[in-house]
Design a protein around this motif. Structure first.
Motif, short mmCIF file in Angstrom:
data_model
loop_
_atom_site.label_atom_id
_atom_site.label_comp_id
_atom_site.label_asym_id
_atom_site.label_seq_id
_atom_site.Cartn_x
_atom_site.Cartn_y
_atom_site.Cartn_z
N ALA A 1 45.47 32.19 8.93
CA ALA A 1 46.62 32.75 9.62
C ALA A 1 46.90 34.17 9.11
O ALA A 1 46.45 34.55 8.03
N ARG A 2 47.63 34.91 9.88
CA ARG A 2 48.16 36.20 9.45
C ARG A 2 49.43 35.92 8.68
O ARG A 2 50.30 35.18 9.17
N PHE A 3 49.56 36.48 7.48
CA PHE A 3 50.76 36.27 6.67
C PHE A 3 51.48 37.60 6.48
O PHE A 3 50.84 38.62 6.18
N GLU B 1 58.37 31.72 -5.62
CA GLU B 1 58.22 30.76 -4.53
C GLU B 1 57.24 31.27 -3.48
O GLU B 1 56.36 30.53 -3.01
N LEU B 2 57.38 32.54 -3.14
CA LEU B 2 56.49 33.15 -2.16
C LEU B 2 55.04 33.11 -2.64
O LEU B 2 54.11 32.79 -1.89
N LYS B 3 54.85 33.40 -3.92
CA LYS B 3 53.51 33.35 -4.52
C LYS B 3 52.94 31.93 -4.45
O LYS B 3 51.77 31.73 -4.08
N THR B 4 53.77 30.95 -4.77
CA THR B 4 53.33 29.56 -4.74
C THR B 4 52.93 29.14 -3.33
O THR B 4 51.92 28.44 -3.14
N LEU B 5 53.70 29.57 -2.35
CA LEU B 5 53.37 29.24 -0.97
C LEU B 5 51.99 29.79 -0.60
O LEU B 5 51.12 29.06 -0.11
N ILE B 6 51.80 31.07 -0.86
CA ILE B 6 50.54 31.72 -0.47
C ILE B 6 49.34 31.09 -1.17
O ILE B 6 48.31 30.84 -0.54
N GLU B 7 49.46 30.81 -2.46
CA GLU B 7 48.31 30.29 -3.19
C GLU B 7 47.98 28.84 -2.84
O GLU B 7 46.87 28.37 -3.13
N LEU C 1 44.93 35.22 5.82
CA LEU C 1 44.55 34.08 5.00
C LEU C 1 43.36 33.37 5.63
O LEU C 1 43.29 33.24 6.85
N PRO C 2 42.42 32.91 4.81
CA PRO C 2 42.41 32.95 3.33
C PRO C 2 41.78 34.21 2.74
O PRO C 2 41.74 34.35 1.52
N THR C 3 41.29 35.12 3.58
CA THR C 3 40.55 36.30 3.10
C THR C 3 41.30 37.08 2.03
O THR C 3 40.72 37.46 0.99
N ASP C 4 42.60 37.34 2.26
CA ASP C 4 43.38 38.18 1.34
C ASP C 4 44.23 37.38 0.37
O ASP C 4 45.09 37.96 -0.31
N GLN C 5 44.00 36.09 0.29
CA GLN C 5 44.87 35.22 -0.51
C GLN C 5 44.94 35.63 -1.98
O GLN C 5 46.04 35.82 -2.53
N LYS D 1 44.21 38.45 -3.40
CA LYS D 1 44.80 39.78 -3.53
C LYS D 1 46.32 39.73 -3.44
O LYS D 1 47.03 40.37 -4.23
N LEU D 2 46.83 38.94 -2.49
CA LEU D 2 48.29 38.82 -2.32
C LEU D 2 48.93 38.12 -3.53
O LEU D 2 50.00 38.53 -3.99
N VAL D 3 48.28 37.09 -4.02
CA VAL D 3 48.80 36.36 -5.19
C VAL D 3 48.85 37.28 -6.41
O VAL D 3 49.85 37.31 -7.15
N LYS D 4 47.79 38.03 -6.64
CA LYS D 4 47.76 38.94 -7.79
C LYS D 4 48.83 40.02 -7.66
O LYS D 4 49.46 40.41 -8.66
N TYR D 5 49.04 40.50 -6.46
CA TYR D 5 50.09 41.51 -6.23
C TYR D 5 51.46 40.95 -6.59
O TYR D 5 52.25 41.61 -7.29
#
Length: 294
Positions: free
Chosen positions: A244-246, A232-238, A261-265, A267-271
Motif C-alpha cells: 500500500a501507499r503510506f 505508535e506510528l513506527k509500530t504500525l508501519i513495521e 509498503l513494503p518497499t520503503d518500510q 527506511k520509514l521505520v529508521k526515520y
C-alpha cells in the motif's frame, strides 16, 4: 455551487471535482470527532436538483474531468439506486469520466450485496475512503465507532469481491496513553487481512467541544504523549505486510512520512526511530495545542 459547512476531502483527492451529494454524517457519534459540528443538522442528502445544478455549473468551467469525488462524511450510505442515479447524472455532464470516489463508513457496505457493489463498480465507483481509524476493538468501542475489527475485514472482502478498491484512514493516538503500540499491532493485524490502496494516518487532536474532551475531564481516558504517537506510528508501519501507499499528509501530523509498503518500510521505520530519539515533547506539544483547526 452548493456546499454546506466545511468541505472535507482526502489529500489524494486534491485534483478531483468535488460535488456535494450529502452533508454531515449518518453516525455523528464518534467521541473524538468535531468535523461536522458547524452544520445545523446531523445528515442530509442533497436534492438531486442541486446536484444537477452543480454538475452543470462545473461543466462550464472544467471539462473532461476523469474523477469526481462526492463530498460528505459518508455518501456511500446512500442506497444503490440513489448512487446509480447520481452516477447517471455525472455521465450526462461528464460522459468521459473514469471514476467516482467518496468517503464511507464500514457499516455502509453492510447494507449492500456483492451484486449491488458490482453494479456500482460498473458505473465507476472506486477508491472509496473509509475512516476505519483502528483495528483495536477496545478503542473502537470506547470511541463509539459503531463497528468491530471483524466488520472491517468482512466488509472489505465484499468490496474486493466486487472489484472496488478502497483506502483507509488511521487515527494515531486513538487507543490512549499506554496503549498506542497495542492498538498499532492490532490494527496491523486487521490491515494485513485487507488490501487498501492507500493508508493515510492522522494524529488525534482533541478539541474541547468533543465528547472525548469530556471523558478526559472525567478521568475516563488519557491522551498519549506526542512521542508516544510517533512510537505508535513506527509500530504500525513495521508490522504492516500489506502492499500500500503510506502517508501522513493531514495537518494534524507533526511530521510527514510518505512511502510505498513494503518497499520503503525499513527506511520509514529508521526515520521515525531517529525522530523519537531526538524528539522534544514540549516542542511537539506546542504544535498540537496551537492547531486551531484540522
Amino acid at each position: 455551487m452548493h456546499y454546506d459547512g466545511t468541505i472535507w476531502r482526502p489529500p489524494y483527492e486534491a485534483y478531483s471535482l468535488l460535488i456535494q451529494v450529502t452533508a454531515g454524517c449518518t453516525h455523528h457519534s464518534c467521541k473524538f470527532c468535531t468535523l461536522y459540528e458547524d452544520l445545523p443538522f446531523k445528515f442530509r442528502m442533497s436534492p438531486l436538483s442541486e446536484v444537477k445544478e452543480d454538475l452543470a455549473e462545473a461543466s462550464h468551467y472544467v471539462r473532461n474531468v476523469p474523477r469526481i469525488f462526492f463530498t460528505g462524511a459518508n455518501p456511500f450510505v446512500l442506497s444503490t439506486d440513489k448512487l446509480k442515479t447520481l452516477a447517471k447524472m455525472v455521465k450526462e455532464y461528464y460522459p468521459n469520466y473514469k471514476s467516482i470516489g467518496c468517503f464511507g463508513r464500514i457499516t455502509d457496505v453492510k447494507n449492500k450485496t456483492v451484486e449491488e457493489l458490482k453494479e456500482l463498480r460498473a458505473l465507476g465507483y472506486d477508491g472509496i475512503t473509509f475512516g476505519v481509524e483502528t483495528g483495536d476493538d477496545e478503542a473502537l468501542a470506547f470511541m463509539n465507532k459503531g463497528y468491530r475489527r471483524e466488520d472491517i475485514i468482512e466488509q472489505c472482502k465484499k468490496m474486493e469481491e466486487a472489484g472496488i478498491s478502497y483506502n483507509f484512514f488511521y487515527l494515531t493516538g486513538i487507543s490512549g496513553a499506554g496503549r498506542g503500540e497495542i492498538g498499532a499491532k492490532a490494527t496491523a493485524e486487521v490491515f494485513n487481512q485487507c488490501h487498501p490502496q492507500i493508508i493515510d494516518a492522522s494524529m488525534l487532536t482533541i478539541y474541547n467541544t468533543s465528547e472525548l474532551y469530556k471523558e478526559i475531564q472525567k478521568g475516563n481516558w488519557k491522551e498519549e504523549s506526542e512521542i508516544e504517537k510517533l512510537a505508535e506510528l513506527k509500530t504500525l508501519i513495521e508490522n504492516l505486510t500489506v502492499e500500500a501507499r503510506f502517508a501522513t499528509d493531514g495537518a494534524s501530523n507533526l511530521i510527514q512520512v510518505r512511502g510505498n509498503l513494503p518497499t520503503d518500510q525499513k527506511k520509514l521505520v529508521k526515520y521515525l526511530e531517529r525522530l523519537i530519539a531526538t524528539a522534544d515533547e514540549a516542542a511537539l506539544r506546542e504544535y498540537r495545542v496551537n492547531l486551531k483547526h484540522l
